[in-house]
Design an enzyme around this catalytic site. Structure first.
Site, PDB file in Angstrom:
ATOM      1  N   TRP A  14      14.265  27.518  94.382  1.00  0.00           N
ATOM      2  CA  TRP A  14      14.716  27.007  93.082  1.00  0.00           C
ATOM      3  C   TRP A  14      13.600  26.345  92.296  1.00  0.00           C
ATOM      4  O   TRP A  14      13.506  26.519  91.078  1.00  0.00           O
ATOM      5  CB  TRP A  14      15.923  26.082  93.262  1.00  0.00           C
ATOM      6  CG  TRP A  14      17.097  26.866  93.776  1.00  0.00           C
ATOM      7  CD1 TRP A  14      17.684  26.765  94.998  1.00  0.00           C
ATOM      8  CD2 TRP A  14      17.795  27.924  93.095  1.00  0.00           C
ATOM      9  NE1 TRP A  14      18.705  27.685  95.110  1.00  0.00           N
ATOM     10  CE2 TRP A  14      18.795  28.401  93.959  1.00  0.00           C
ATOM     11  CE3 TRP A  14      17.673  28.520  91.833  1.00  0.00           C
ATOM     12  CZ2 TRP A  14      19.670  29.449  93.621  1.00  0.00           C
ATOM     13  CZ3 TRP A  14      18.536  29.550  91.480  1.00  0.00           C
ATOM     14  CH2 TRP A  14      19.520  30.001  92.367  1.00  0.00           C
TER      15      TRP A  14
ATOM     16  N   ASP B  25      15.696  18.326  89.857  1.00  0.00           N
ATOM     17  CA  ASP B  25      16.867  19.187  89.997  1.00  0.00           C
ATOM     18  C   ASP B  25      17.631  18.686  91.221  1.00  0.00           C
ATOM     19  O   ASP B  25      17.181  18.834  92.356  1.00  0.00           O
ATOM     20  CB  ASP B  25      16.411  20.647  90.200  1.00  0.00           C
ATOM     21  CG  ASP B  25      17.568  21.592  90.536  1.00  0.00           C
ATOM     22  OD1 ASP B  25      18.729  21.139  90.583  1.00  0.00           O
ATOM     23  OD2 ASP B  25      17.283  22.797  90.732  1.00  0.00           O
TER      24      ASP B  25
ATOM     25  N   LYS C 235      28.628  22.290  93.471  1.00  0.00           N
ATOM     26  CA  LYS C 235      28.386  22.057  94.897  1.00  0.00           C
ATOM     27  C   LYS C 235      29.053  20.750  95.325  1.00  0.00           C
ATOM     28  O   LYS C 235      29.972  20.754  96.126  1.00  0.00           O
ATOM     29  CB  LYS C 235      26.895  22.044  95.180  1.00  0.00           C
ATOM     30  CG  LYS C 235      26.292  23.434  94.912  1.00  0.00           C
ATOM     31  CD  LYS C 235      24.834  23.384  94.603  1.00  0.00           C
ATOM     32  CE  LYS C 235      24.311  24.616  93.934  1.00  0.00           C
ATOM     33  NZ  LYS C 235      24.478  25.864  94.659  1.00  0.00           N
TER      34      LYS C 235
HETATM   35  N1  PLP Z   1      19.028  24.608  91.441  1.00  0.00           N
HETATM   36  C1  PLP Z   1      19.513  24.583  92.685  1.00  0.00           C
HETATM   37  C2  PLP Z   1      19.001  23.560  93.649  1.00  0.00           C
HETATM   38  C3  PLP Z   1      20.491  25.507  93.085  1.00  0.00           C
HETATM   39  O1  PLP Z   1      20.974  25.490  94.331  1.00  0.00           O
HETATM   40  C4  PLP Z   1      20.937  26.459  92.156  1.00  0.00           C
HETATM   41  C5  PLP Z   1      21.966  27.450  92.519  1.00  0.00           C
HETATM   42  O2  PLP Z   1      22.450  27.549  93.600  1.00  0.00           O
HETATM   43  C6  PLP Z   1      20.381  26.453  90.865  1.00  0.00           C
HETATM   44  C7  PLP Z   1      19.445  25.505  90.541  1.00  0.00           C
HETATM   45  C8  PLP Z   1      20.804  27.474  89.848  1.00  0.00           C
HETATM   46  O3  PLP Z   1      22.071  27.147  89.391  1.00  0.00           O
HETATM   47  P1  PLP Z   1      22.910  28.145  88.489  1.00  0.00           P
HETATM   48  O4  PLP Z   1      23.283  29.305  89.331  1.00  0.00           O
HETATM   49  O5  PLP Z   1      24.076  27.287  88.090  1.00  0.00           O
HETATM   50  O6  PLP Z   1      22.072  28.526  87.330  1.00  0.00           O
END
Ligand code: PLP
Length: 368
Positions: free
Chosen positions: A106, A175, A199
């Site tokens: 991520w 994040d 989550k």
């Molecule tokens: N950041 C993290 C730590 C994630 O686990 C995720 C998705 O699982 C995201 C960002 C991306 O999120 P989204 O699918 O809502 O764009």
């Protein structure tokens, strides 16, 4: 006691507290005395105004958010924030550069997206596997960076920071999508925190952004207006139609967290649950293997292989089939890493985790 027979260990969208689902079901046709569903409600109505304000005040209370921070409820997911963060913040300093810590899928995606808008400096030597956090003494932070970015919990690899990076005064961005409200956080150390709700704090569709006020109003001119933090903050997240139902569900989940002792209680439970699984892995003489270094093992997402270090795929399939027969679903590791991943978010109970632990012990005995 949950009425449902299925235990969801999914990485997100993930399990919600049963009481939240029951309340949402009760209110689905008519919210309070309105005679309509939240699904049908105008985002400009006084009823929705109460919902969004209540959700924000619960969040402020649970995280002790200082008054000089704005809270927004936005669309576009965590991925939308990979773009919104640089679009809003990379121009804070003239050099248009930002520091990124890349410790998993991520943060790697976020860094790649930021490259579209400025210069990105990966502050540590590139990792050959996402199983550790490079020692801060090896980081080369750039004092003229507009911000330092990291992902507090890497959902795919199960790598979690148990410390807040020290940036020498440079704006810190995190994040926290997959460990938001799983433990207390000192918000005042951050310029910005964002988290997708699906989550730990709700369902898909809404992303929380908490941002320090003095960072608003400096977006690049090409920033799409829906991603402009100042525009969204000034309009209380109502510049355009927000994800009303997801905000409502988040309010219910926050209420549930509050009634269950807040972020400190969540932390206690999350420590207890994750230890139950890591202890079995450690005591299994290599039958179960978690590749992540001890110091940064995630309390939220526990990845492991079975049979040998790199995983015996036939045995892993047997494990997953057996889990399914016992009502335990979504234990398959992310497709990019394979193996098993147990996600133990706030709504996953100690009893749920004990069911998995018992199965792991039984499987070990049978196949070791
Ligand atoms: N950041 C993290 C730590 C994630 O686990 C995720 C998705 O699982 C995201 C960002 C991306 O999120 P989204 O699918 O809502 O764009």
């Amino acid at each position: 006691m949950d009425q449902k027979q299925t235990i969801n260990f999914g990485a997100g969208p993930a399990k919600l507290p049963q009481t939240v689902l029951i309340q949402a079901q009760k209110e689905l046709l008519s919210y309070g005395s309105t005679g309509i569903s939240v699904l049908e409600m105008s985002h400009r109505s006084s009823d929705f105004n109460k919902i969004i304000n209540r959700t924000e005040s619960l969040l402020r209370e649970l995280l002790n958010i200082p008054d000089n921070y704005k809270v927004m409820f936005l669309q576009g997911g965590g991925s939308g924030q990979f773009s919104a963060v640089p679009l809003n913040l990379i121009g804070l300093k003239g050099d248009r550069c930002a520091d990124y810590l890349v410790t998993g899928t991520w943060s790697a995606k976020a860094a790649k997206e930021a490259e579209k808008y400025g210069k990105v400096n990966i502050v540590h030597p590139k990792l050959d596997s996402y199983t550790r956090i490079p020692d801060p003494s090896s980081w080369t932070l750039n004092p003229s960076a507009s911000y330092v970015y990291y992902c507090c919990n890497e959902t795919v690899h199960g790598v979690e920071y148990n410390f807040t990076p020290d940036t020498n005064g440079v704006v810190l961005v995190s994040d926290m999508s997959s460990n938001f409200l799983s433990r207390p956080v000192d918000v005042s150390k951050f310029g910005l925190i964002f988290a997708g709700a699906q989550k730990n704090v709700g369902c898909a569709g809404v992303t929380v952004v908490i941002v320090r006020e003095d960072l608003l109003g400096q977006a690049l001119k090409e920033c799409p207006i829906v991603l402009d933090y100042k525009v969204q903050a000034d309009s209380n997240s109502l510049y355009n139609t927000p994800p009303c139902f997801s905000i409502y569900i988040m309010g219910l989940v926050l209420e549930w967290i509050k009634n269950n002792g807040g972020s400190a209680a969540m932390e206690r439970l999350n420590k207890q649950k994750s230890s139950m699984i890591y202890d079995i892995i450690s005591a299994s003489n290599g039958f179960y293997a978690c590749p992540v270094e001890d110091a940064c093992r995630s309390r939220m997402n526990v990845p492991f292989r079975i049979g040998k270090k790199e995983g015996d795929e036939a045995l892993e399939k047997l494990f997953l089939d057996g889990a399914l027969k016992r009502g335990m679903i979504s234990l398959k590791g992310h497709r990019s890493v394979g193996g098993i991943r147990a996600s133990l978010y706030n709504a996953v109970t100690v009893e749920d985790t004990e069911a998995l632990a018992a199965y792991m012990r039984e499987f070990l005995k049978e196949h070791q």
